[in-house]
Design a protein around this motif. Structure first.
Motif: not given
Length: 155
Positions: A13-16, A34-38, A74-78, A80-85
């Motif tokens: 559950x990496x995104x959360x 949540x992911x996707x467009x309203x 809202x899902x945050x790729x930014x 997630x990238x920082x946390x992955x690093x």
């Protein structure tokens, strides 16, 4: 024959987890990402408290709204990238040989890979520095917890 020894770091559950890492005030309540467009947003990741209430991946915003006291993020790729690093840096403290599976290797189950962090760590020859593999895995798990994440370490 060489002594090969590897550790695997797995955070489900990496995104959360990436979003809650810096939001301790939300950790004690049910949270979904949540992911996707309203209006087609869907739950892509959720914490254990949300799962225990009966929430599941794929739920819509309307369905999530029926659960009281839940936080929607809202899902945050930014983030997630920082946390992955950060997680790769944690693993790198125990070996310079850390590797994440590349996208082509993730074909097994894209849905689970999209919501998890996994890396392999070559720990051969590290016993003189960190002790037996069990001690290394405990120290790695503690280091990951110190940055606000939960993960499993397997040797």
């Amino acid at each position: 024959m060489t002594d090969e020894l590897y550790a695997c770091l797995y955070a489900r559950e990496f995104p959360v987890q990436a979003l809650l890492r810096l939001r301790p005030e939300l950790r004690e309540q049910p949270c979904v990402v949540m992911e996707g467009d309203a209006p087609l947003e869907q739950v892509c990741s959720l914490n254990t408290k949300a799962r225990l209430l009966g929430m599941v991946r794929g739920m819509t915003r309307v369905e999530v709204d029926t659960f009281p006291a839940s936080a929607m993020l809202a899902r945050s790729p930014k983030e997630e990238t920082a946390t992955r690093a950060i997680l790769l840096e944690c693993a790198g403290a125990f070996s310079p040989r850390v590797e994440e599976p590349n996208v082509d290797e993730r074909k097994i189950d894209e849905r689970s890979w999209d919501t998890a962090f996994v890396c392999g760590i070559d720990i051969a020859g590290t016993q003189s520095l960190f002790g037996p593999p069990e001690a290394l895995s405990r120290r790695l798990a503690e280091r990951v917890r110190a940055v606000g994440m939960r993960a499993c370490v397997t040797v």
